[in-house]
Design an enzyme around this catalytic site. Structure first.
Site, PDB file in Angstrom:
ATOM      1  N   GLU A  86       0.761  -1.511   0.171  1.00 46.89           N
ATOM      2  CA  GLU A  86      -0.018   0.111   0.006  1.00 46.89           C
ATOM      3  C   GLU A  86       0.773   1.284   0.092  1.00 46.89           C
ATOM      4  OE1 GLU A  86      -4.038  -1.276   2.286  1.00 46.89           O
ATOM      5  OE2 GLU A  86      -2.431  -0.377   3.319  1.00 46.89           O
ATOM      6  N   CYS A  87       0.761   2.172  -0.881  1.00 42.20           N
ATOM      7  CA  CYS A  87       1.454   3.501  -1.045  1.00 42.20           C
ATOM      8  C   CYS A  87       2.917   3.147  -1.031  1.00 42.20           C
ATOM      9  CB  CYS A  87       0.990   4.290   0.045  1.00 42.20           C
ATOM     10  SG  CYS A  87       1.238   5.999  -0.343  1.00 42.20           S
ATOM     11  N   GLY A  88       3.464   3.280   0.267  1.00 39.13           N
ATOM     12  CA  GLY A  88       5.067   2.959   0.470  1.00 39.13           C
ATOM     13  C   GLY A  88       5.250   1.486  -0.115  1.00 39.13           C
TER      14      GLY A  88
END
Length: 491
Positions: A355-357
């Site tokens: 997720e994201c990072g």
């Protein structure tokens, strides 16, 4: 459990400091303060946790639904003791997001209505006195005109917003604070003030304040701020938190925010065998909701590891790479054995969610704002580039285009996105890569930006990377645990 919401007149008025001071004043008065945060934020709750020594619950009606936020908050009760060691009364202190009425998908006002608890207004009084009373009156009267989100109006019998008190930020003790108190209209209680103090400031960075375990507000400063808050008056202002109306573990179909822990989707098997889910947890990967940790522990054995600190990937049946600050640790991640092991295991069909990072670490490369490019895991095609300004900030809704590691075809998942990076297939050095021909996406974006404005959830093997952060209310982590159990059973 009793509760109240600290709503600000705007962003930046000092809600986090006020929440900590109010919590400390409650504790000093013999009550058990339970921290929570309205909206999808990870950073403010980290300061709650650092100061109070317990997780801060994330309450977001868009992601969890009305019953979900009620259940999530009520689950936090129990086990607390006040400073004298006796069993206290629990009082939830919910820090708001932005200004009280701000937001489209949800708001602080929506959270207060969902919980059926009153609002205490946090006002920056540094340059005002009698006008603070006018401001409080205006915010109370505007409640009759507030347009709460439909999902809250439909689920709450009387979705009112009741402003019952004021905490004045940056008010000097003496004539200044006394003048504010005397100017408050009838029905709005004076609960105290927080004098201006340099050591109550928290340094900023591009995703907000620094985390609570990095730069905690000094305990002595919180204690001093609490001395001018009336803890008993705060406790009197609180009201019982509304109970959930739905049965535990139930949710609305399709995985849309019906509960904080959806039932019926776990895949641990009748024999009780539990799969192992490795969860990255270090300075690069740190954005995880308490409810997510709890749900994963209910469904699987959770094995933390620290890629940025040099840990290799442990033995596991699935991997979760949450959001965080991989851009600040790109060199360490590039040389981490965990990323190369992830690439090998991904090709073997290991279920992986980033997720994201996590999406950034799973991509081919990461380029910092200084122009330095670092090799990442290379499981997902394309590269990520950091920017000086944020590229997305919103609540999101995704529709799954097919069966996958975190969603079944047709499911709608809700979450949020907040990132300063962008992903592009050509960023990794191959400008001939075509998004339509060479990339697969798990989701169509019905609200938000996603990876390319229309799609999110880049897929390779059984790996999926999203810019969206999803709450466990979506069912994504039930599905991941089920995929882990399937992987553990083998072909």
């Amino acid at each position: 459990m009793y509760g109240l919401v600290l709503g600000g007149t705007a962003s930046g008025v000092g809600k986090t400091v006020a929440a900590l001071a109010v919590s400390r004043a409650l504790s000093d008065a013999g009550h058990d303060p339970i921290p929570a945060k309205a909206g999808p934020d990870y950073i403010d709750p980290s300061h709650h946790a650092a100061a109070l020594g317990r997780p801060s619950r994330t309450l977001d009606t868009w992601m969890q639904g009305v019953d979900g936020v009620r259940r999530n908050l009520l689950r936090a009760e129990g086990g607390g003791r006040n400073r004298s060691g006796s069993s206290p009364d629990s009082v939830a202190v919910v820090e708001g997001m932005m200004g009280l009425y701000d937001g489209s998908a949800t708001s602080t006002a929506a959270t207060a209505a969902a919980l059926d608890v009153p609002v205490v207004l946090v006002v920056d009084a540094g340059a005002g006195m009698q006008s603070v009373g006018a401001t409080a009156l205006g915010f109370r009267e505007y409640a009759a005109h507030a347009d709460l989100p439909a999902h809250v109006r439909d689920a709450v019998d009387d979705p009112r917003v009741d402003v019952v008190g004021v905490v004045a930020q940056k008010a000097h003790t003496g004539r200044h604070a006394d003048g504010i108190r005397e100017a408050l209209p009838d029905g709005i209680a004076w609960l105290g003030h927080v004098p201006p103090a340099d050591d109550l400031a928290v340094p900023d960075r591009h995703l907000g304040l620094e985390m609570g375990d990095e730069t905690p507000i000094p305990e002595t400063a919180i204690a001093e701020a609490a001395e001018t808050i009336d803890g008993e008056a705060v406790a009197r202002a609180a009201r019982p938190v509304a109970p959930p109306s739905a049965a535990e573990g139930s949710g609305r179909g399709g995985g849309v925010a019906g509960t904080d822990t959806p039932g019926g989707r776990g895949g641990v098997g009748d024999d009780g065998d539990r799969p192992t889910v490795a969860v990255a947890a270090d300075d690069a990967f740190r954005f995880v909701y308490p409810a997510t940790r709890e749900r994963l522990r209910e469904l699987a054995t959770v094995e933390p590891f620290a890629p940025a600190a040099g840990d290799d990937l442990p033995e596991c049946d699935a991997v979760y790479l949450p959001g965080g600050y991989p851009e600040n640790h790109a060199a360490a991640l590039s040389s981490s054995p965990a990323l190369s092991t992830l690439a090998d295991r991904a090709a073997d069909g290991l279920p992986i969610l980033g997720e994201c990072g996590g999406l950034m670490a799973l991509s081919a490369s990461l380029t910092t704002v200084d122009g330095e490019t670092h090799r990442m895991a290379g499981i997902l095609p394309g590269g990520v580039r950091m920017h000086d300004r944020y590229r997305a900030l919103d609540h999101v809704e995704l529709r799954a285009t097919g069966d996958g590691v975190t969603a079944a075809a047709g499911e709608h998942h809700r979450g949020h996105e907040f990132h300063y990076s962008s992903h592009a297939l050509g960023e990794a050095g191959d400008a001939t890569v075509s998004p339509d021909a060479d990339a697969r996406f798990a989701f169509e974006v019905e609200r938000g930006e996603g990876i390319d404005g229309d799609r999110d959830g880049l897929v390779a093997h059984r790996t999926v990377g999203t810019y969206a952060h999803r709450h466990p209310a979506s069912g994504a982590f039930d599905r991941l645990a089920a995929a882990a159990a399937e992987y553990a059973r083998g072909p």
